[in-house]
Design an enzyme around this catalytic site. Structure first.
Site, PDB file in Angstrom:
ATOM      1  N   ARG A 150     -36.555 -41.862 -55.283  1.00 60.96           N
ATOM      2  CA  ARG A 150     -37.878 -42.469 -55.138  1.00 60.96           C
ATOM      3  C   ARG A 150     -38.731 -41.867 -54.020  1.00 60.96           C
ATOM      4  O   ARG A 150     -39.816 -42.336 -53.772  1.00 60.96           O
ATOM      5  CB  ARG A 150     -37.748 -43.989 -55.032  1.00 60.96           C
ATOM      6  CG  ARG A 150     -37.477 -44.620 -56.405  1.00 60.96           C
ATOM      7  CD  ARG A 150     -37.401 -46.108 -56.389  1.00 60.96           C
ATOM      8  NE  ARG A 150     -36.208 -46.556 -55.734  1.00 60.96           N
ATOM      9  CZ  ARG A 150     -35.001 -46.614 -56.282  1.00 60.96           C
ATOM     10  NH1 ARG A 150     -34.842 -46.282 -57.548  1.00 60.96           N
ATOM     11  NH2 ARG A 150     -33.970 -47.023 -55.605  1.00 60.96           N
ATOM     12  N   ASP A 334     -27.787 -60.792 -60.477  1.00 63.65           N
ATOM     13  CA  ASP A 334     -28.383 -59.499 -60.118  1.00 63.65           C
ATOM     14  C   ASP A 334     -29.829 -59.672 -59.657  1.00 63.65           C
ATOM     15  O   ASP A 334     -30.658 -58.799 -59.858  1.00 63.65           O
ATOM     16  CB  ASP A 334     -28.306 -58.511 -61.302  1.00 63.65           C
ATOM     17  CG  ASP A 334     -28.644 -57.079 -60.893  1.00 63.65           C
ATOM     18  OD1 ASP A 334     -28.611 -56.781 -59.682  1.00 63.65           O
ATOM     19  OD2 ASP A 334     -28.953 -56.276 -61.784  1.00 63.65           O
ATOM     20  N   ASN A 420     -39.212 -55.071 -60.831  1.00 65.92           N
ATOM     21  CA  ASN A 420     -38.099 -54.257 -60.340  1.00 65.92           C
ATOM     22  C   ASN A 420     -38.586 -53.318 -59.232  1.00 65.92           C
ATOM     23  O   ASN A 420     -39.420 -53.710 -58.429  1.00 65.92           O
ATOM     24  CB  ASN A 420     -37.448 -53.518 -61.521  1.00 65.92           C
ATOM     25  CG  ASN A 420     -35.994 -53.181 -61.266  1.00 65.92           C
ATOM     26  OD1 ASN A 420     -35.649 -52.568 -60.261  1.00 65.92           O
ATOM     27  ND2 ASN A 420     -35.111 -53.592 -62.148  1.00 65.92           N
TER      28      ASN A 420
END
Ligand code: CA
Length: 748
Positions: A150, A334, A420
């Site tokens: 990223r 999660d 996300n």
């Protein structure tokens, strides 16, 4: 003994050009020279003043507060219709591109697949240098979510990148040469790095990933000058018998019960977001989910399991704990809190509050006092079923009947999160936050036989029973709650009122990060292959460009010689993009290699996307019983689906096994059982499946190839918009067969 790895994750790039040993390719370094002075001055002062610097993009979130808002307004609602391609640069590689490029003194520095670092002339797109850092590609077996990276950090003439094989590497910004190279992980544990480092007060801060496999999370600070470790902050406690590293760990350990969580690791990986407030001298770290997911296994006697799914504030000089706010106490789904965090000063109830904001995976938008960690407000920004609301008095979620201890449970959001890693942005002009959102459910379950296997996927999903393949779910239930409601959208969110202002529907659930500009614009790429500009105020689409390539990375903007540029990396992939061919009807997206695309007003370059080579399946005759095909179906979806896709419909970044040629069919057993294609990333599976099962998988693939030959339309049907949502559901619940039935029932 041979280590057992999850074969479903044992995929690495099948398209990477093998044999490339040269790590640094240098072109015209005179182009980099012009960046030397600016690069040498990237420091506390210049990053601290970055909000006014419209020429560069000096740190991951543009400024330490990570707002991703540029005041540039040359490109605005009126002029944007003249926006066109200024240049493109082809990475020559497939797989996902998630990086936020940096712009320093007229040079773009960005990262590609397998943590490769690339320097380009920001005005022309000309390559200056690229350095692949000789990353160990075998490490991709521990990359849950593609071999992505990223981005970079810059500081005093150096660049820093975390690699998929767990190193933190410093490069010279002018030459691209490695200056120092520090291993940040224990290679015996399944850690990877995909996040961008930040540099704060001369220290390079980096976390890691791996919670799905079972690791103990931490972040580490290294001296920018020489790579020496300054401090390390663990996010979850280790074995109490070994003593605790600090008081924070002793405190955290009281919230864990019944162990031995330390054997699996506990999770809490800090794999993406950070922010820094120089005035408060606080570094904020977003912490991920627990390992394994199911809290009843991870911590049988209960507890919040600090600091999983939390925002933690530490001192950047020492790593000393200051405060935390846990978004999902005792997380079992999660629901990481690693998502993008934004610092802003908001007028709330007639009082200026210093806040930190986050839309973690769990579906609630949080506004927290960033000096103290005090809860201010939260409301759900996507449909949520695990909790009814956040108690305003305690700041804790009021949970619903959400346990999956005995029975599996369908729940919103899914592990992909309401949001996300795709960065949000905060417009100083509108006061809104723009959230790349998705609505998706997930069937959480826990096999009775769950047993921790080192180095494998240890999340306890999905249920797979020999007698009841794929899964004993009620299709009607899924039909009602799952696919019919799966969608992706961009929304503008008012963080003071905690309400949605507008939203724009996307065709698929997995789209790009966003950029806010002073031109009252929000830029976002999407899975359909378009880069789009929306009015930040109203959400009206005011410009779009067909990039012919799915986009998940966030755009950036900068200015050179009085011209404003917009740059984005186009390369579909990531957790969803790798496993699924989420492409849209009639658009041949994603078949090309990844690109860096740059736009300016009056830009008129033409996109050079090569035509996809049409392949034809060459299967041998099908000669297998229904029982063998059922076994092959099951073993395929247990072992191969994450890389090659449900029903072998692959993301274009991977080999589509339905289209294997004659030679590949002939070598099939050698490839699977002897590792004859390990050199290009296809591992040996002989420790995961036996000979009979491998033959059954082959038979299943042969059957699919014949089906594909019979109906050329079959694949385009699967690439339909609705198919995207279905295949995502299929991925999560493993009900490919049933979903394919629904698909034919409902048509496109
Ligand atoms: Ca996770």
């Amino acid at each position: 003994m041979k280590k057992i790895f999850p074969s479903v994750l044992l995929c690495s790039s099948l398209l990477f050009t093998a044999g490339s040993q040269a790590s640094l390719v240098s072109k015209d370094l005179s182009l980099a020279e012009k960046a030397r002075e600016t690069a040498s001055k990237v420091n506390s002062e210049t990053i601290g003043a970055a909000s006014e610097n419209t020429s560069d993009w000096l740190t991951h979130g543009r400024t330490y507060d990570e707002q991703r808002f540029s005041p540039l307004d040359q490109i605005n609602e009126k002029s944007v219709k003249g926006l066109g391609l200024a240049w493109e640069w082809d990475t020559g590689r497939k797989r996902g591109l998630e990086a936020t490029p940096l712009v320093v003194g007229g040079v773009i520095y960005t990262t590609g697949t397998y943590s490769e670092v690339i320097a380009l002339d920001a005005k022309t797109g000309e390559l200056i240098w690229r350095n692949d850092l000789n990353v160990d590609r075998a490490r991709s077996k521990y990359a849950c979510c593609d071999v992505v990276n990223r981005g970079l950090a810059a500081w005093e003439g150096k660049l820093f990148v975390g690699t998929i094989d767990g190193r933190l590497v410093a490069l010279d910004a002018v030459s691209g040469e490695i200056l120092w190279d520090t291993l940040t992980i224990d290679l015996e544990r399944p850690y990877t790095i995909t996040g961008a480092p930040r540099v704060v007060k001369g220290k390079v801060i980096i976390g890691n990933g791996g919670a799905e496999f079972g690791v103990r999370g931490y972040i580490t600070a290294y001296d920018a000058n020489n790579g020496e470790q300054v401090w390390r902050f663990y996010t979850v406690p280790g074995n109490p018998a070994d003593g605790f590293e600090n008081e924070a760990m002793a405190m955290a350990a009281k919230t864990w019960g019944g162990g031995p969580w330390w054997e699996i690791g506990g999770g809490g990986t800090a794999w993406d977001s950070m922010a820094f407030d120089p005035d408060l001298d606080l570094l904020y770290v977003g912490v991920g989910n627990g390992a394994p997911w199911n809290k009843h296994i991870r911590s049988p006697s209960g507890g919040d399991n600090l600091f999983i799914s939390s925002i933690v504030a530490v001192r950047p000089d020492t790593g000393e704990y200051v405060w935390h706010y846990q978004t999902t106490p005792g997380d079992a789904w999660d629901y990481t809190a690693t998502q993008h965090m934004i610092l802003a000063d908001l007028n709330i109830d007639n009082k200026l509050r210093q806040v930190i904001m986050q839309a973690p995976k769990n579906g609630f938008y949080y506004v927290i006092d960033r000096a103290t960690g005090e809860f201010i407000s939260a409301d759900n920004y996507v449909p949520v079923s695990w909790a009814s609301h956040i108690d305003p008095e305690t700041g804790r979620p009021v949970e619903t009947d959400n346990s999956y201890k005995e029975e599996g449970k369908l729940q919103f959001p899914s592990p992909l999160g309401g949001h996300n890693w795709q960065p949000m942005c905060f417009s100083k002009d509108t006061g809104y936050v723009y959230i790349p959102s998705r609505q998706l459910s997930f069937y959480y379950s826990q096999p009775e036989s769950f047993k921790y296997k080192p180095g494998t996927w240890n999340v306890g999903i999905p249920v797979m029973k020999d007698t009841d393949f794929p899964v004993g779910l009620d299709p009607q239930l899924l039909k009602t709650l799952g696919p019919s409601t799966a969608r992706g959208y961009l929304q503008a969110w008012d963080p003071i009122k905690q309400e949605r202002v507008w939203e724009v529907q996307h065709t698929g659930p997995w789209n790009g990060g966003v950029l806010c500009t002073g031109g009252d614009l929000v830029f976002q790429g999407n899975a359909s292959g378009y880069l789009v500009a929306y009015s930040a105020s109203t959400g009206k689409e005011v410009w779009s460009y067909n990039a012919k390539h799915g986009i998940i990375a966030p755009p950036i903007t900068y200015q050179i010689d009085g011209e404003q540029y917009i740059t984005v990396m186009a390369g579909f992939g990531g957790s969803v993009g790798l496993s699924f061919s989420i492409t849209i009807e009639d658009i041949p997206v994603n078949h090309s290699t990844g690109r860096v695309l740059t736009f300016k007003l009056g830009g008129n370059e033409k996109l050079a996307i090569s035509e996809d080579v049409k392949r034809t399946p060459e299967p041998p005759a099908l000669n297998a019983t229904d029982e063998v095909l059922a076994l092959g179906n099951r073993k395929y979806h247990e072992n191969c689906v994450y890389c090659h896709g449900p029903g072998a419909i692959s993301s274009p970044a991977m080999r589509d096994l339905r289209y294997m040629n004659k030679a590949t069919h002939e070598q099939f057993m050698a490839i699977v059982m002897e590792g004859s294609m390990e050199g290009i990333g296809m591992p040996n599976y002989s420790d995961m499946i036996n000979e009979e099962e491998a033959k059954a998988v082959h038979a299943y693939l042969i059957a699919l190839a014949h089906k594909t030959l019979e109906s050329e339309d079959a694949s385009s049907a699967w690439l339909a918009v609705k198919g995207a949502a279905y295949s995502v559901m299929a991925y999560f619940v493993g009900t490919f067969d049933k979903i394919s039935v629904w698909f034919s029932d409902e048509g496109k």
